[in-house]
Scaffold this motif. Sequence first.
Motif, PDB file in Angstrom:
ATOM      1  N   LYS A  60       1.766  -3.274   4.429  1.00 56.84           N
ATOM      2  CA  LYS A  60       1.808  -2.177   3.468  1.00 56.84           C
ATOM      3  C   LYS A  60       3.131  -1.431   3.570  1.00 56.84           C
ATOM      4  O   LYS A  60       3.701  -1.307   4.659  1.00 56.84           O
ATOM      5  CB  LYS A  60       0.655  -1.190   3.708  1.00 56.84           C
ATOM      6  N   ASP A  62       4.706   2.097   3.494  1.00 53.93           N
ATOM      7  CA  ASP A  62       4.310   3.491   3.695  1.00 53.93           C
ATOM      8  C   ASP A  62       5.540   4.368   3.506  1.00 53.93           C
ATOM      9  O   ASP A  62       6.647   3.994   3.891  1.00 53.93           O
ATOM     10  CB  ASP A  62       3.744   3.664   5.113  1.00 53.93           C
ATOM     11  N   LYS A 110       0.034   4.285  -0.049  1.00 58.26           N
ATOM     12  CA  LYS A 110       0.560   3.062   0.559  1.00 58.26           C
ATOM     13  C   LYS A 110       0.550   1.967  -0.500  1.00 58.26           C
ATOM     14  O   LYS A 110      -0.374   1.886  -1.314  1.00 58.26           O
ATOM     15  CB  LYS A 110      -0.274   2.644   1.762  1.00 58.26           C
ATOM     16  N   ARG A 112       0.451  -1.994  -1.119  1.00 57.81           N
ATOM     17  CA  ARG A 112       0.046  -3.215  -0.431  1.00 57.81           C
ATOM     18  C   ARG A 112       0.944  -4.382  -0.843  1.00 57.81           C
ATOM     19  O   ARG A 112       1.085  -4.695  -2.016  1.00 57.81           O
ATOM     20  CB  ARG A 112      -1.414  -3.514  -0.745  1.00 57.81           C
ATOM     21  N   GLU A 114       0.959  -7.509   1.325  1.00 62.10           N
ATOM     22  CA  GLU A 114       0.239  -8.720   1.725  1.00 62.10           C
ATOM     23  C   GLU A 114      -1.253  -8.588   1.409  1.00 62.10           C
ATOM     24  O   GLU A 114      -1.797  -7.486   1.349  1.00 62.10           O
ATOM     25  CB  GLU A 114       0.427  -8.968   3.227  1.00 62.10           C
ATOM     26  N   GLU A 115      -1.894  -9.745   1.209  1.00 63.68           N
ATOM     27  CA  GLU A 115      -3.334  -9.757   0.955  1.00 63.68           C
ATOM     28  C   GLU A 115      -4.092  -9.249   2.179  1.00 63.68           C
ATOM     29  O   GLU A 115      -3.868  -9.725   3.297  1.00 63.68           O
ATOM     30  CB  GLU A 115      -3.802 -11.183   0.636  1.00 63.68           C
ATOM     31  N   PRO A 116      -5.008  -8.295   1.988  1.00 65.96           N
ATOM     32  CA  PRO A 116      -5.824  -7.814   3.112  1.00 65.96           C
ATOM     33  C   PRO A 116      -7.003  -8.748   3.343  1.00 65.96           C
ATOM     34  O   PRO A 116      -7.273  -9.647   2.532  1.00 65.96           O
ATOM     35  CB  PRO A 116      -6.289  -6.441   2.636  1.00 65.96           C
ATOM     36  N   ILE A 123      -6.899  -0.524  -4.026  1.00 65.50           N
ATOM     37  CA  ILE A 123      -5.614  -0.950  -3.479  1.00 65.50           C
ATOM     38  C   ILE A 123      -4.502  -0.736  -4.496  1.00 65.50           C
ATOM     39  O   ILE A 123      -4.654  -1.060  -5.680  1.00 65.50           O
ATOM     40  CB  ILE A 123      -5.666  -2.438  -3.053  1.00 65.50           C
ATOM     41  N   TRP A 125      -1.239  -2.248  -5.421  1.00 61.62           N
ATOM     42  CA  TRP A 125      -0.442  -3.437  -5.163  1.00 61.62           C
ATOM     43  C   TRP A 125       1.031  -3.134  -5.407  1.00 61.62           C
ATOM     44  O   TRP A 125       1.415  -2.634  -6.466  1.00 61.62           O
ATOM     45  CB  TRP A 125      -0.901  -4.586  -6.059  1.00 61.62           C
TER      46      TRP A 125
END
Length: 267
Positions: A60, A62, A110, A112, A114-116, A123, A125
């Motif tokens: 993520k 930040d 935040k 994202r 990468e895939e969680p 989320i 993205w």
Amino acid sequence: MQTHLRGDATEATVIAELKRRAIPVSKPVGDNERYDVLVETPENRILRVQIKTGRLTDGKIDFHTRSQHTNSTGNSYEKYDGDVDYFFVYTPELETIHVVGEWEFDSSMKLRVEEPEQVHHTINWAEEYEFDERWPPQSDDCNRAMRSQIVDTVAAELKRHELSVARSLNLDGCDIIVESDGKQFQRITVTPGWLRDGCVTFDPGSTDRERLDWFVVYAAELKTCYLVSSDEFDKSISLRVDDDVQNRPQINWAEEYELGSRVDQLT
């Protein structure tokens, strides 16, 4: 790298990229403004931009969404709260710039990358906020979001004065309804005000004033609400803030229209 050096490097990188794209960018003189640069869109809109360094952690991006100030008691943090229009977030590890509207989050956000392990609808993205995806910003989306934020601010201020407040959902031109002590209702529209040449001005537009009782004008630069009756002006009205003028009878002094000094007229 020290924090201020990292910030300077990020700012220089973003400004260089804006220039490379032939996007007009200006730097304010001095350190009194809360934005870092002014950026001009193809529609000739001027946007206040705060440039932030993104940190890639656990898939993520930040970034700090508050400004930091150091005083005798340590560090203090303050929300931008309408003082900027957009954040441009540069992440050195990815060499990417993401564009985030000031109204799109409360106190933190935040992005994202990468895939969680589990995908959730909340989320944000990162790819959806990439510079090329969001430039130039859509003025309608920005205006709607900013206006909604202003209505929230005014509603909270009215509640602070212990008024019974309802948000209008489907009454054209009416944003807030206030119930008075006599079980009467006051219809209010909320509009932004701009500080120009020592006056707070606002545009009533094509609002149907016959269906409204009051305008509440919120001047973000002054963080002040002004209460103006719909029958107190013809096409427009200016509220004088700066007293460095010849005193004339027709001057509408802003302090006389401040919400706190007129709120009893809503009850």
